[in-house]
Scaffold this active site. Structure first.
Site, PDB file in Angstrom:
ATOM      1  N   ASN A  84      12.666   8.565  -8.752  1.00  0.00           N
ATOM      2  CA  ASN A  84      13.077   7.877  -7.521  1.00  0.00           C
ATOM      3  C   ASN A  84      12.263   6.620  -7.248  1.00  0.00           C
ATOM      4  O   ASN A  84      12.752   5.684  -6.613  1.00  0.00           O
ATOM      5  CB  ASN A  84      12.961   8.823  -6.316  1.00  0.00           C
ATOM      6  CG  ASN A  84      11.536   9.286  -6.086  1.00  0.00           C
ATOM      7  OD1 ASN A  84      10.908   9.819  -6.982  1.00  0.00           O
ATOM      8  ND2 ASN A  84      11.028   9.065  -4.897  1.00  0.00           N
ATOM      9  N   SER A 106       0.809  -1.222   0.000  1.00  0.00           N
ATOM     10  CA  SER A 106       0.000   0.000   0.000  1.00  0.00           C
ATOM     11  C   SER A 106       0.842   1.272   0.000  1.00  0.00           C
ATOM     12  O   SER A 106       0.302   2.356  -0.170  1.00  0.00           O
ATOM     13  CB  SER A 106      -0.944   0.009   1.200  1.00  0.00           C
ATOM     14  OG  SER A 106      -0.201  -0.024   2.396  1.00  0.00           O
ATOM     15  N   GLY A 107       2.138   1.143   0.165  1.00  0.00           N
ATOM     16  CA  GLY A 107       3.005   2.323   0.079  1.00  0.00           C
ATOM     17  C   GLY A 107       3.220   2.725  -1.376  1.00  0.00           C
ATOM     18  O   GLY A 107       2.752   2.056  -2.298  1.00  0.00           O
ATOM     19  N   PHE A 108       3.959   3.785  -1.553  1.00  0.00           N
ATOM     20  CA  PHE A 108       4.158   4.275  -2.917  1.00  0.00           C
ATOM     21  C   PHE A 108       4.988   3.308  -3.747  1.00  0.00           C
ATOM     22  O   PHE A 108       4.651   3.017  -4.894  1.00  0.00           O
ATOM     23  CB  PHE A 108       4.827   5.654  -2.896  1.00  0.00           C
ATOM     24  CG  PHE A 108       3.947   6.769  -2.409  1.00  0.00           C
ATOM     25  CD1 PHE A 108       2.560   6.709  -2.523  1.00  0.00           C
ATOM     26  CD2 PHE A 108       4.503   7.912  -1.842  1.00  0.00           C
ATOM     27  CE1 PHE A 108       1.740   7.752  -2.091  1.00  0.00           C
ATOM     28  CE2 PHE A 108       3.698   8.968  -1.413  1.00  0.00           C
ATOM     29  CZ  PHE A 108       2.319   8.881  -1.536  1.00  0.00           C
ATOM     30  N   THR A 109       6.096   2.832  -3.196  1.00  0.00           N
ATOM     31  CA  THR A 109       6.914   1.917  -4.009  1.00  0.00           C
ATOM     32  C   THR A 109       6.222   0.568  -4.152  1.00  0.00           C
ATOM     33  O   THR A 109       6.357  -0.091  -5.183  1.00  0.00           O
ATOM     34  CB  THR A 109       8.319   1.738  -3.413  1.00  0.00           C
ATOM     35  OG1 THR A 109       8.194   1.344  -2.042  1.00  0.00           O
ATOM     36  CG2 THR A 109       9.116   3.027  -3.491  1.00  0.00           C
ATOM     37  N   CYS A 124      17.452   5.394  -3.833  1.00  0.00           N
ATOM     38  CA  CYS A 124      17.162   6.370  -4.884  1.00  0.00           C
ATOM     39  C   CYS A 124      18.271   7.409  -5.054  1.00  0.00           C
ATOM     40  O   CYS A 124      18.811   7.570  -6.144  1.00  0.00           O
ATOM     41  CB  CYS A 124      15.826   7.057  -4.624  1.00  0.00           C
ATOM     42  SG  CYS A 124      15.603   7.661  -2.950  1.00  0.00           S
TER      43      CYS A 124
END
Lengths: 345, 345, 345, 345
Positions: free
Chosen positions: B309, B11-14, B146
């Site tokens: 990133n 559920s995180g961005f990455t 990143c």
């Protein structure tokens, strides 16, 4: 065996999107991209995302023979050059307004007239969710306009479900990004003046009213605002139907129209950050989102519709239409899902 | 035959980027995405671009057996759960910092120590342009960070060409987008406080210095600023070599390193709007751009390096590494070209 | 009794700021604003914030006699018209680079030469925190440039405290907003191309190096990036002093230089969202912020300096200098505190 | 002789604006600013533009006696503490919704009821352009809400000129910035999720409908969108009058209402970039802009109204109301003109 495709007007924003889509399309090979200003330059020198593409712009006066020619020129250019386009390609997909309307009188009223009205009858308007049955075999296709597409996608299910008949009061308040102004610039679109705005740029009289009226049979009160994003068109439709309509009725209407559509998503409430259609959620993709809410106190329905103006509102729509016209998989070359998060789309 | 893949921390961005990439990857089928907070919710309720994906988050305490497990959890989580990950999958690709460095002492210095230092020797750092030869057959892969990735990609060719040896003065001034702060929010990352900023967020002592030092053998003067974009890391490297270096020398060095790399582009001058590397030009893609200029008066080289990133700096790098490790086409699932124009990337 | 003031070049961005500041200034009355392009139009038709101002642009060829003339014309114009300016006004404050440097040879090296080098000796450079003692009675004042001002304000205290002598390695990495490009537009500054960028726009060789070298006696390694804001210049100075310097030493140096300055603020750590200088915190105001951190591992100091390029970097600096030159309260007309929050400044 | 003023809730966004305005106001001296969370911290540690202010937050449970108390607390707090406020000050100016409406039943319908309805009769709603005659001598003033203010300012002249009577169809489509969500954050307002959006955040049922209905006698179809700016509220009012109305009629109506108003500007066409009201043009100022266009084909008027939600929609409105109530110059402390250009306002 892939078909050969060309893009006339390849250095503009929608031309760049066409080049991106077609160069990744399993059924097409791009053999020419024209640009008067960038003749001889690589495509990647204008569109930095396409630096890997081995293709240079060529002069638009010398068109190669191809299977399909996509024209991404400013309004008024295609009508001047349609004979050349037709000579060069079996199928022409035009992204301008030049062949969208059916009557010369509409061009007299909304544009500066038309130089080859005889083509209006032959051309097929393309908004595949609405009229895909007209497209197979068409040899001149006019991809629907961005703001009109957002509006028509939002309202059409209400007509199909007999919630609207065409006589009702409908206000459409549209918010668009800066790419609608095209590449090139100018003072009003310079970053210091254009960033962070809510600017009424077509308070009344936007030309897409004609397209909406022709394809929905509805006169809409239409106003367009420019806001701070690059891509995206969001239409908020304030609809006053004759009788009461429940949210369940709306879910029924929209499901009936869109549940089998490969590019349409219904978003109407629910949890999380993204509860209604938003341009951010579809940026870069060919998806369209529609959602709605009922305002019983004001006897109003509010319908939200969001697209990427350069994709479902232009280049994506054109490729989608070509896919239908030529019998390819509808989603061929259009499978990018979009990004999360993305800044200003 | 596709391999089964899972994403822990989906559920995180990455995590969302991994789900996007893997669900469009020809060699993988995503069978599980975990999230403690969103257990039972659809993936699309968190990542609106993935609304079409038929997958719900499940609890991270019950991991399915898969071929490849991608861990996109905050730093410190993977080292606690590495045994579970290894039990669940033949290959583990970790996106956190937990297995990037080789020495426990580095974790003592830069992080809060390490709970399973015995794994540090077994894990393979992954920045394929630098060390792809180490990856085939690896069963624990630590995708590079990143800001470190942007820096290493920018400077490595100077080492390979003996322009740098590791003793020189190098200042790296990095500009990053808001996604580096992760999902969730907080006052400093709220829109009113975060928009339009140039904010020194790691003036000194950024942890990626450790990674850069380990893989380049160079102590860099490293400072990170937050600017107004969502995706992107741009490293400007101010390099003071011992002797004179010409722009031709630089072209030679970078071509030698990158001309056959599928994801690297050199942009150093030329015409048009985009003359040097920019995060906008690679947003959403796995491309990295490097460019350079010579400042003879100050005996300085300026090297620019730009990545997304969340892609080349995280999820894309992880998929790229998995492709190499498992013998797939390097670019499999990573062919999105990026967009032009795009707003704040 | 107020003095009469005019603004030559009133339709540009810094011209508009001058008109805003002077029309609210207790000691000045604006009697003329010139603009070739907008001759006859109201000031408010160009600068919407000044719609209430009862003033129309007039042609620059017919200058009224005034006490003070502010010239906000592009570089190269003032040197052509300096005799007219001097005839029209007792005091001329020029905001361009035309009279900042002291030697003709500098104009040969950094600009396109100079047409009236005899004025270079007579003009006073103005950065009041650095040289206010030179200003009283000056009749030709050259307000310091935006990026040079940010840099000089950041570094000058290190010279005054003998932490720097001029031989040290100093890298200055500047981030600026789109107003530095001026009004008018162009493709690179159009909103779709300019929004969300981190763009190296002066990798090396920026003209303000000359100004910094003249007034600090230091050759800086200077690089300028364009980022997504409209106003603001943020200079990050990476400084390598000869011996060890503590944070306490830095606090001492900066307090010594700035604690009595009406427009300077020191921000170096502390709590809250804004812990270091940021352009957002000074947008619209004449304040400058400086801050710093020590990086002992790299024997480096990092100094941050932030200003509004159109205020302390241009129009505000010009008014500040005029206040000093004419014996007014230094802060007269410059008391706006700035806003919180503000979007992209 | 200045009056003593305090701000309860001084660490929020509107509290910060009050502190900025009052600290520069010729008739007030700020003697107390309260904040539960930042008790003991300097005002400048929260509001970076006020770093020069020599004032620390104190606990809200210990209120000083002052002449005027401004309450900038969340809705529901003032009604709980009104007796303390009244004890502490001769005049209370509340910025919340707690005392805006006249009937307890409205609070039952739109809010969570009211704990001291007896105060509703005593309080004076304040939108000075509409009802300044009620304010002199008032001891409890309820400053009008941001979105309601934008709407009422846009539509009131149509009522005064008998173009509207209250039975007509009116759709109000509002676009607002992120400061309306207040300080603090949360996932939906985090930068990655909030930037670049067009997000329907109150599709129907926004509470300001009650305020508009009470003060205009008109039921409006009201929808609010969040867009990418920090400050600003722009109301687009789609109005369907009973008979034909010309643009000349509109100029007459708006001039009649606003030509002597110190804070109102009419912008309806003309030349240049800013042809209609925009939040950018008023950001940071207490100005409001209104403009209009006629759409004869749809028998529609389109009225645009733009304010800074934190100024004319909140803190500026409160100070303006206090100026009128206490017999000061109406514009005292409110003379900031705004900026040009400004990024996202």
């Amino acid at each position: 065996m892939t078909l050969e495709a060309s893009v006339v007007g390849g250095s503009g924003f929608t031309g760049g999107e066409l080049l991106r889509l077609l160069s990744g399309h399993p059924e097409f090979a791009v053999t020419q991209a024209t640009s008067r200003s960038y003749d001889g330059k690589t495509v990647g020198s204008v569109h930095p995302n396409l630096r890997g593409l081995d293709l240079r712009f060529s002069d638009p006066t010398d068109l190669d023979s191809v299977d399909v020619l996509f024209a991404a020129t400013p309004h008024g250019v295609s009508m001047e050059q349609i004979d050349e386009f037709e000579d060069a390609a079996d199928t022409v997909v035009d992204l301008s307004a030049d062949f969208r309307l059916s009557q010369e009188s509409q061009y007299d009223e909304w544009y500066d007239g038309h130089v080859c009205p005889e083509y209006l009858e032959k051309s097929e308007y393309a908004l595949p969710e609405i009229n895909r049955e007209n497209l197979p075999g068409a040899d001149l296709i006019a991809a629907g306009g961005c703001n009109a597409t957002a509006t028509i996608l939002g309202l059409k299910p209400l007509f199909d479900a007999d919630i609207l008949s065409g006589d009702e009061q409908v206000v459409v308040d549209v918010k668009v990004g800066s790419s609608e102004g095209g590449a090139g610039g100018g003072e009003a679109s310079s970053h210091p003046e254009r960033s962070g705005i809510v600017r009424p740029y077509a308070p009344t009289g936007h030309r897409h009213e004609a397209e909406i009226e022709e394809f929905l049979g509805l006169s809409v009160s239409f106003t367009v605002h420019a806001v701070d994003m690059t891509r995206g068109a969001a239409a908020t439709c304030h609809v006053f139907p004759d009788g009461p309509v429940s949210k369940g009725d709306l879910w029924g209407a929209y499901r009936e129209s869109y549940e089998d559509e490969p590019f349409m998503r219904m978003v109407a409430g629910g949890s999380g950050v993204y509860r209604y259609p938003e341009p951010k959620a579809v940026a870069g993709s060919n998806f369209g989102e529609v959602g709605f809410e009922v305002d019983p106190g004001n006897k109003r329905l509010v319908v939200f519709s969001a697209i990427d103006n350069m994709m479902k509102g232009s280049a994506g729509q054109a490729v989608h239409a070509a896919n239908v016209a030529l019998g390819f998989e509808e989603t061929a070359g259009l499978d990018f899902a979009g990004l999360h998060p993305v800044g200003a789309p």
